[in-house]
Design an enzyme around this catalytic site. Structure first.
Site, PDB file in Angstrom:
ATOM      1  N   THR A  26      10.855 -39.246  77.756  1.00 11.43           N
ATOM      2  CA  THR A  26      11.083 -38.129  78.635  1.00 11.43           C
ATOM      3  C   THR A  26      10.173 -37.914  79.572  1.00 11.43           C
ATOM      4  O   THR A  26       8.717 -38.143  79.261  1.00 11.43           O
ATOM      5  CB  THR A  26      11.456 -37.037  77.752  1.00 11.43           C
ATOM      6  OG1 THR A  26      12.631 -37.081  77.054  1.00 11.43           O
ATOM      7  CG2 THR A  26      11.584 -35.529  78.430  1.00 11.43           C
ATOM      8  N   VAL A  61      23.603 -31.898  74.495  1.00  9.69           N
ATOM      9  CA  VAL A  61      22.469 -31.563  75.479  1.00  9.69           C
ATOM     10  C   VAL A  61      21.246 -31.361  74.647  1.00  9.69           C
ATOM     11  O   VAL A  61      21.137 -30.497  73.768  1.00  9.69           O
ATOM     12  CB  VAL A  61      23.107 -30.392  76.209  1.00  9.69           C
ATOM     13  CG1 VAL A  61      22.120 -29.946  77.342  1.00  9.69           C
ATOM     14  CG2 VAL A  61      24.267 -30.710  77.051  1.00  9.69           C
ATOM     15  N   ASP A 111      16.703 -30.278  74.934  1.00  4.87           N
ATOM     16  CA  ASP A 111      16.211 -29.154  75.255  1.00  4.87           C
ATOM     17  C   ASP A 111      15.797 -29.365  76.887  1.00  4.87           C
ATOM     18  O   ASP A 111      15.429 -28.042  77.713  1.00  4.87           O
ATOM     19  CB  ASP A 111      14.860 -29.045  74.570  1.00  4.87           C
ATOM     20  CG  ASP A 111      14.212 -30.191  74.805  1.00  4.87           C
ATOM     21  OD1 ASP A 111      14.539 -31.282  74.373  1.00  4.87           O
ATOM     22  OD2 ASP A 111      12.939 -29.944  75.492  1.00  4.87           O
ATOM     23  N   THR A 123       8.574 -31.916  75.717  1.00 12.23           N
ATOM     24  CA  THR A 123       9.003 -33.333  75.184  1.00 12.23           C
ATOM     25  C   THR A 123       9.056 -33.383  73.888  1.00 12.23           C
ATOM     26  O   THR A 123       7.956 -32.736  73.201  1.00 12.23           O
ATOM     27  CB  THR A 123       8.392 -34.519  75.798  1.00 12.23           C
ATOM     28  OG1 THR A 123       8.949 -35.770  75.141  1.00 12.23           O
ATOM     29  CG2 THR A 123       6.785 -34.549  75.558  1.00 12.23           C
TER      30      THR A 123
END
Ligand code: ASP
Length: 332
Positions: free
Chosen positions: A190, A219, A221, A240
């Protein structure tokens, strides 16, 4: 207007987790160029994240991981906090869709996010379009993709975003039958960036493909303001790691709120330690305060960051994890 006591700075992460490729220094260089030229924290974090989204080594944009059905669904968000904005002095065009009234106050907070999208090359640009062209904060599905078209963003077929590495990871997961879990497997990679500029604004941006083997429609964070992405006048943060845990503790908001009493470094450490205590999950976070002080912490195997501040220039670091005995304390 430049404010003399403010230092521009930027820090970017390429995910927390197992050891992966080094963070791409080009991302921080792009953001740094903007900040050095007196540009905005918003432009700097978007430029840094776009560079990382374009790099197949990271789990964002091209190279995003695949869900349980072997498809890409990406999340991204950004948030900006700026002092009385020059836009406040400009006449408002009320005929333009999404045109906003002047804030009239001392502070301007803006946020935009997209979730579970698969037809846009750079999700962070679409999050910016949500923020700048609509009255909304979070958009998904066909409406978000329509906005991408209206905003003239680079669109693509979902298959064009699938890298060979992502396909191999997904096959390995399917073969090991691990894809049956609801939560998916942490994928790492990420991307995120936070920055402070000389005008007194701070910004945070985060972009991800989520977790390999996640359920379609999940979905994480990164798209949730306060969880994986947050900014307020005190500072900005991007996270992350285990998205479900990060959402439960509003990790980025907690870290930024702590800036009122702690340094950026201590606020990052405390947020991660509290997450670990509460959820036993792994995560990483980068933080900047409005004066440009940077902090970072994680409790996973490894997290790499690259950063810029005028005193030390551009640096790349493999960050040591917090020791698991690290107890939250209010005195750092
Ligand atoms: N936080 C991301 C998510 O849960 C994954 C990660 O950062 O590795 O979607």
């Amino acid at each position: 207007m430049r404010r003399p006591n403010l230092t521009p700075s930027l820090i970017a992460h390429g995910g927390a987790g197992a050891r992966t490729a080094a963070a791409d220094p080009a991302a921080v260089e792009r953001g740094t160029e903007i900040l050095r030229g007196g540009g905005s924290a918003l432009d700097a974090v978007v430029a840094a994240v776009v560079t990382l989204e374009d790099d197949p080594l990271f789990n964002a944009g091209y190279g995003s991981v695949l869900n349980a059905e072997g498809k890409i669904e990406m999340d991204a968000a950004l948030m900006v906090a700026s002092p009385a904005n020059p836009i406040d002095e400009q006449p408002v065009d009320s005929t333009r869709p999404g045109s906003r009234p002047p804030t009239g106050g001392r502070l301007r907070l803006q946020a935009g996010a997209v979730a579970a999208i698969s037809r846009v090359r750079n999700p962070i640009m679409l999050a910016r379009a949500v923020m700048e062209r609509t009255p909304h904060v979070l958009m998904v599905g066909a409406g978000a993709e329509r906005l991408a078209r209206q905003a003239g963003l680079k669109r693509c077929r979902p298959e064009e975003l699938v890298s060979q590495r992502a396909r191999e990871r997904w096959r390995a997961l399917v073969e090991s039958r691990a894809a049956c879990g609801a939560a998916g497997t942490p994928a790492h990679g990420t991307v995120g960036a936070v920055a402070a500029d000389v005008h007194g604004a701070v910004a945070a941006a985060t972009s991800t493909g989520g977790m390999t083997g996640k359920l379609p429609g999940r979905v994480g964070d990164s798209a949730v303001i306060g969880a994986g992405t947050f900014a307020c006048p005190r500072g900005a943060a991007s996270a992350t790691g285990a998205g479900e845990a990060i959402m439960k503790v509003s990790l980025c908001r907690e870290a930024v709120r702590a800036l009122g009493r702690l340094t950026s470094q201590r606020a990052a450490e405390l947020a991660v330690a509290e997450l670990e205590q509460t959820t036993a999950a792994q995560a990483g976070i980068i933080v900047v305060d409005r004066r440009g002080h940077i902090g970072y912490a994680h409790n996973s195997e490894v997290m790499e960051v690259a950063m810029f501040d005028p005193a030390t220039g551009i640096r790349h670091l493999v960050v040591e994890p917090l020791v698991s005995s690290c107890k939250p304390s209010r005195t750092g």
